[in-house]
Write an enzyme that holds these catalytic residues in place. Structure first.
Site, PDB file in Angstrom:
ATOM      1  N   THR A 211      47.859 129.926 -65.731  1.00  0.00           N
ATOM      2  CA  THR A 211      46.782 129.167 -66.374  1.00  0.00           C
ATOM      3  C   THR A 211      45.445 129.816 -66.034  1.00  0.00           C
ATOM      4  O   THR A 211      45.404 130.970 -65.590  1.00  0.00           O
ATOM      5  CB  THR A 211      46.866 127.672 -65.985  1.00  0.00           C
ATOM      6  OG1 THR A 211      45.930 126.933 -66.763  1.00  0.00           O
ATOM      7  CG2 THR A 211      46.609 127.417 -64.509  1.00  0.00           C
ATOM      8  N   ASN A 212      44.361 129.105 -66.262  1.00  0.00           N
ATOM      9  CA  ASN A 212      43.034 129.660 -65.987  1.00  0.00           C
ATOM     10  C   ASN A 212      42.123 128.558 -65.453  1.00  0.00           C
ATOM     11  O   ASN A 212      42.539 127.413 -65.314  1.00  0.00           O
ATOM     12  CB  ASN A 212      42.466 130.307 -67.255  1.00  0.00           C
ATOM     13  CG  ASN A 212      42.392 129.301 -68.389  1.00  0.00           C
ATOM     14  OD1 ASN A 212      41.622 128.358 -68.336  1.00  0.00           O
ATOM     15  ND2 ASN A 212      43.237 129.490 -69.402  1.00  0.00           N
TER      16      ASN A 212
END
Ligand code: CTP
Length: 404
Positions: A211-212
């Protein structure tokens, strides 16, 4: 604009329910949002909370139902009725709703309601049986037919101990209801706006994801701003820590593919798509079905494959707005995306700049349109950035008919 409520004149009517204590919190939150608050307490309300408490919070005198021959209360309702941008009754008892439906004007609150042209928002609080009673339901239907807006009641545990519909909507959510009621007939009324938000999660195995750092705040702020201009808003969001914005339909997704499916479905009859989400460009080529165990090897690698580019795929007769988070060559990279994805507008920000980007409430962005016109905005709250984007969307939609 700090919030939709900044500088707004709000008449807060409070009627006699145990939920009156929450009206104090609402008054406090309205003041924090920059609103001017004049309170009118019914006699019943004064039995639960003191006028002094509201006076202390709002820094204004409080109108009560107790007639004082020395007060100018006899004309107060006319002055307040003219002053109000909106009248909010929270909590509204079953008796108050019946009196409003009947058009009575026998106390300061009901006379203000009858005398004002401002919108009226009613937040009921009562026992579930009282809410369900046909008389109450009829009264609510009559008021709705007069363009009165209702917030709640919400389901849950009631003061009587019963479970059911009857709780006052939480003050934090009432702020969203008030902002939406104020903007109900705004320039996006009748429009359907899809906003994406958050960082997608791409499964490696049942436990781990790629993810980020996206917090989702920019997309949520755009969704709230669109709601506050009258739009029907669908927020397609990857997991975030943010609460659902009131009066926004939230579609929760995880991966880029889930988001793509939801966006394609929702845009089939939309007027605008605003892709604020940080969508993964790559995902594990294979998501392991079982948790991956560590081995004796010191290294491991995961094969990645490209995800679908949602913005490039979601094409149709609607306005398409992209975001571009860059750490260098901001305007050139963003302009390139406008061309490649054939966008109507791109919102570019430099994530290395202080006060911009992930996890903060502000953003400094550059807007670049299809004609390559560049507008550099100052540091603004994300909510205000949302409005600047929507100013452009509203202009682009200007000539198009609102769907029936
Ligand atoms: N986007 C999308 N689908 C993807 C990836 C991104 O719709 N699979 C959208 C984002 O929501 C954003 C815009 O496209 O509105 C960003 O464009 P993109 O070219 O993906 O930019 P970045 O990935 O941020 O940048 P880079 O060019 O560095 O890859």
């Amino acid at each position: 604009m700090e919030s939709a409520l900044a500088g707004k004149n709000i008449v807060l009517g409070v009627t006699g329910s145990i939920a009156c204590y929450k009206a104090l919190d609402l008054a406090s939150k309205l003041m924090q949002a920059g609103a001017n608050v004049e309170t009118i307490l019914s006699y019943g309300a004064t039995q639960f909370v003191s006028p002094l408490a509201f006076r202390s919070l709002t820094h204004r005198s409080v109108v009560t139902d107790t007639f004082d021959p020395n007060s100018e209360q006899s004309v107060e309702h006319v002055a307040l009725a003219r002053w109000a941008d909106i009248v909010v009754i929270a909590p509204a008892t079953v008796h108050c709703i019946a009196r409003l439906a009947g058009g009575l004007a026998d106390d300061p609150l009901t006379t203000t309601v009858i005398a004002t042209e401002a919108p009226l928002l009613v937040a009921p609080a009562m026992d579930a049986n009282m809410y369900d009673h046909p008389a109450t339901q009829e009264n609510i239907a009559r008021l709705r037919a007069r363009d009165v807006t209702f917030a709640g009641p919400a389901p849950g545990r009631l003061a009587s101990g019963l479970m059911g519909m009857g709780r006052l909507v939480e003050p934090i959510d009432l702020l969203g209801h008030i902002a939406a009621a104020l903007g109900k007939h705004g320039d996006l009324a009748g429009r359907k706006v899809i906003v994406s938000a958050g960082g997608t999660q791409e499964a490696i195995d049942p436990v781990r994801v790629i993810t980020n750092h996206s917090s989702g705040r920019m997309g949520y702020a755009v969704a709230e701003a669109a709601r506050d201009r009258g739009a029907e808003v669908v927020l397609v969001t990857a997991p975030t820590a943010l609460p659902d914005p009131p009066l926004v339909r939230v579609e929760s997704v995880k991966s880029a593919q889930d988001m793509c499916d939801a966006v394609l479905y929702e845009t089939s009859n939309a007027d605008a798509l605003i892709m604020a989400a940080a969508v993964a460009d790559y995902r594990p080529a294979v998501a392991a079905e079982q948790k991956i165990k560590k081995t004796a090897a010191d290294e491991m690698s995961i094969d990645l494959e490209k995800t679908t580019d949602i913005l490039a795929t979601a094409v149709g007769d609607f306005i398409r707005v992209g975001f571009s988070a860059e750490s260098e060559n901001l305007e050139a990279n963003a302009a390139d995306k406008v061309r490649r994805k054939s966008l109507d507008l791109i919102v570019a920000n430099d994530i290395t700049e202080e006060g911009s980007g992930f996890g903060v409430d502000t953003n400094r962005v550059v807007l670049i349109d299809r004609e390559m016109q560049v507008e550099r905005l100052p540091l603004l709250t994300k909510y205000e950035v949302g409005h600047r984007i929507l100013d452009r969307v509203a202009t682009l939609l200007g000539g198009r008919a609102v769907a029936g």
